[in-house]
Write a protein that holds these residues in place. Sequence first.
Motif, short mmCIF file in Angstrom:
data_model
loop_
_atom_site.label_atom_id
_atom_site.label_comp_id
_atom_site.label_asym_id
_atom_site.label_seq_id
_atom_site.Cartn_x
_atom_site.Cartn_y
_atom_site.Cartn_z
N ASP A 118 -83.50 7.60 35.24
CA ASP A 118 -83.21 6.43 34.44
C ASP A 118 -84.32 6.25 33.40
O ASP A 118 -85.22 7.08 33.29
CB ASP A 118 -83.04 5.18 35.32
N LYS A 119 -84.21 5.17 32.62
CA LYS A 119 -85.17 4.90 31.55
C LYS A 119 -85.29 6.06 30.57
O LYS A 119 -86.34 6.27 29.95
CB LYS A 119 -86.55 4.53 32.11
N PHE A 120 -84.21 6.81 30.40
CA PHE A 120 -84.21 7.87 29.40
C PHE A 120 -83.95 7.23 28.04
O PHE A 120 -82.99 6.46 27.88
CB PHE A 120 -83.11 8.89 29.72
N PRO A 121 -84.78 7.52 27.03
CA PRO A 121 -84.67 6.83 25.74
C PRO A 121 -83.50 7.34 24.90
O PRO A 121 -83.68 7.89 23.80
CB PRO A 121 -86.03 7.11 25.08
N LEU A 122 -82.30 7.11 25.39
CA LEU A 122 -81.11 7.64 24.74
C LEU A 122 -80.91 7.01 23.36
O LEU A 122 -80.46 7.68 22.42
CB LEU A 122 -79.88 7.40 25.61
N GLY A 123 -81.25 5.73 23.25
CA GLY A 123 -81.12 5.07 21.95
C GLY A 123 -82.01 5.70 20.91
O GLY A 123 -81.57 6.00 19.78
N ALA A 124 -83.27 5.96 21.25
CA ALA A 124 -84.19 6.62 20.32
C ALA A 124 -83.69 8.01 19.98
O ALA A 124 -83.76 8.45 18.82
CB ALA A 124 -85.59 6.69 20.92
N PHE A 125 -83.17 8.71 20.97
CA PHE A 125 -82.67 10.07 20.76
C PHE A 125 -81.54 10.07 19.75
O PHE A 125 -81.50 10.89 18.82
CB PHE A 125 -82.21 10.65 22.10
N MET A 126 -80.61 9.12 19.89
CA MET A 126 -79.46 9.07 18.98
C MET A 126 -79.85 8.55 17.61
O MET A 126 -79.53 9.14 16.57
CB MET A 126 -78.36 8.20 19.60
N GLU A 127 -80.56 7.42 17.57
CA GLU A 127 -80.86 6.77 16.30
C GLU A 127 -81.75 7.63 15.41
O GLU A 127 -81.66 7.57 14.18
CB GLU A 127 -81.51 5.41 16.54
N LYS A 128 -82.60 8.44 16.04
CA LYS A 128 -83.50 9.32 15.27
C LYS A 128 -82.83 10.65 14.89
O LYS A 128 -83.40 11.44 14.15
CB LYS A 128 -84.78 9.58 16.05
N GLY A 129 -81.64 10.89 15.42
CA GLY A 129 -80.92 12.12 15.07
C GLY A 129 -81.60 13.37 15.58
O GLY A 129 -81.67 14.39 14.89
N LEU A 130 -82.05 13.33 16.84
CA LEU A 130 -82.77 14.46 17.41
C LEU A 130 -81.80 15.49 18.00
O LEU A 130 -80.65 15.19 18.30
CB LEU A 130 -83.74 13.98 18.50
N THR A 131 -82.30 16.70 18.17
CA THR A 131 -81.57 17.77 18.83
C THR A 131 -82.37 18.23 20.04
O THR A 131 -83.57 18.43 19.94
CB THR A 131 -81.37 18.97 17.88
N LEU A 132 -81.70 18.39 21.18
CA LEU A 132 -82.36 18.83 22.41
C LEU A 132 -81.78 20.16 22.87
O LEU A 132 -80.56 20.31 22.94
CB LEU A 132 -82.19 17.80 23.52
N LYS A 133 -82.66 21.12 23.16
CA LYS A 133 -82.25 22.37 23.79
C LYS A 133 -83.09 22.58 25.04
O LYS A 133 -84.30 22.31 25.05
CB LYS A 133 -82.45 23.56 22.83
N THR A 134 -82.46 23.08 26.08
CA THR A 134 -83.15 23.23 27.36
C THR A 134 -82.48 24.34 28.17
O THR A 134 -81.61 25.05 27.69
CB THR A 134 -83.16 21.89 28.12
N GLY A 135 -82.89 24.49 29.42
CA GLY A 135 -82.25 25.45 30.32
C GLY A 135 -83.21 26.44 30.93
O GLY A 135 -84.33 26.64 30.44
N GLN A 136 -82.77 27.05 32.03
CA GLN A 136 -83.53 28.16 32.60
C GLN A 136 -83.56 29.31 31.59
O GLN A 136 -82.67 29.45 30.75
CB GLN A 136 -82.89 28.62 33.91
N THR A 137 -84.57 30.13 31.70
CA THR A 137 -84.81 31.16 30.68
C THR A 137 -83.89 32.36 30.84
O THR A 137 -83.68 32.86 31.96
CB THR A 137 -86.27 31.64 30.78
N HIS A 138 -83.38 32.85 29.72
CA HIS A 138 -82.56 34.07 29.71
C HIS A 138 -83.50 35.28 29.64
O HIS A 138 -83.58 35.98 28.63
CB HIS A 138 -81.61 34.03 28.52
N VAL A 139 -84.21 35.51 30.74
CA VAL A 139 -85.33 36.45 30.74
C VAL A 139 -84.92 37.84 30.27
O VAL A 139 -85.61 38.47 29.45
CB VAL A 139 -85.97 36.53 32.15
N GLN A 140 -83.80 38.33 30.78
CA GLN A 140 -83.38 39.69 30.43
C GLN A 140 -83.22 39.87 28.93
O GLN A 140 -83.46 40.96 28.40
CB GLN A 140 -82.06 40.03 31.14
N HIS A 141 -82.82 38.83 28.24
CA HIS A 141 -82.62 38.90 26.79
C HIS A 141 -83.94 39.11 26.05
O HIS A 141 -83.98 39.83 25.05
CB HIS A 141 -81.96 37.60 26.30
#
Length: 392
Positions: free
Chosen positions: A316-339
């Motif tokens: 909880d307390k994730f700053p979703l409003g700041a994320f949206m209003e600022k027009g941010l992009t998020l990328k995440t995930g476990q690493t595609h090591v073999q690549h």
Amino acid sequence: MRALAWHGRHDVRVDTVDDPEILNPRDCIIKVTSTAICGSDLHLYDGYIPTMKAGDILGHEFMGEVVETGPKSTLQKGQRVVVPFTIACGSCYHCGKHQYSACDNGNPADNQDIGMELYGQPMSGLFGYSHLTGGYAGGQAEYVRVPFSDVGPIVIPDGVDDDTVLFLSDILPTGWMAAENADIEPGDTVAVWGCGPVGLFAVQSAFLMGAARVIAIDHFPKRLELAKKFGAETINYEESAVYEALMTMTGGIGPDAVIDSVGLEAHGFFVDNVIDQIKKSTFLGTDRIHSIRQAIVACRKGGRVSMPAVYGGIVDKFPLGAFMEKGLTLKTGQTHVQHYMPALLNAIMEGKIDTTFLISHRMDLEDAPKGYKMFHDDQNEVTKIVLKPGFN
């Protein structure tokens, strides 16, 4: 054989267990020559990751010599290989897109219901990292069975020592992918939360990708000094207010890209973090997410957020409003090591990436329980422990 096994929170032991065997034609068995304790292993040590069972063999950063192969393995006995921590089949929909950490077949079918319930899709298979990710025996052992050995391991040229290439197994590709996910443009200012192994490789990678400035944030003096050696500016969050410092350093704009390399066990005496710790201790929450909150709030409008850090549950307390209003992009995930492994091996061989700077301690596998406690209790002095069977 001897292997490090999990027996509960802060209880890991080197046990005598059965040697691994070939179970599938694509398997191989390797004799481990080097294996490392990863920062994410401490999440298991601290009891944060569910579905661990007493006797589970730990470790997902390892390399060694091929000693046995199944009939469909493409490896040969005697070859030295680094093994990616992600287990991928190489032929499913996601592997076809080089999204190896999303492989549909690396995690055995009888374990996939756990991930479906938690995340809506099964997780990929990982070595030594709970039954949520397949329950595979890990690499902090004398021998390991490697599934899909025709897809994962990369053969190391003769004359290259283990310490130089061991981190191809996880933290180097993870730091590189973290920087890549930040979509760094020439001249960018990039802020990196956490100067552990992944954070330090993200610092190096960000500069290689064209960042003009990298600002590293932590509170361990030794780790901040390592970041400075690669040209980073630093903020010690115990001495400075991070948001205010970043605004001052960027002329009030904020960093172009931010990278969270801390994850679910964020530390520091901040109001939101104290509340998260209380919720975790009373089973009302799972993760402490102060670092990603801070990164989102500090990032400039229209900026990019990269999150290689491990998180495990609902927050909880994730700053979703700041994320949206600022027009941010998020990328995440476990690493595609073999690549990433082939290109990063070439970069190491060409001297473009330094890897051995990180190693602070080398220990025998038999001393692994001591190593875990050292890494857990003194992260200023202990930056990376490499375990070697028969080292003493």
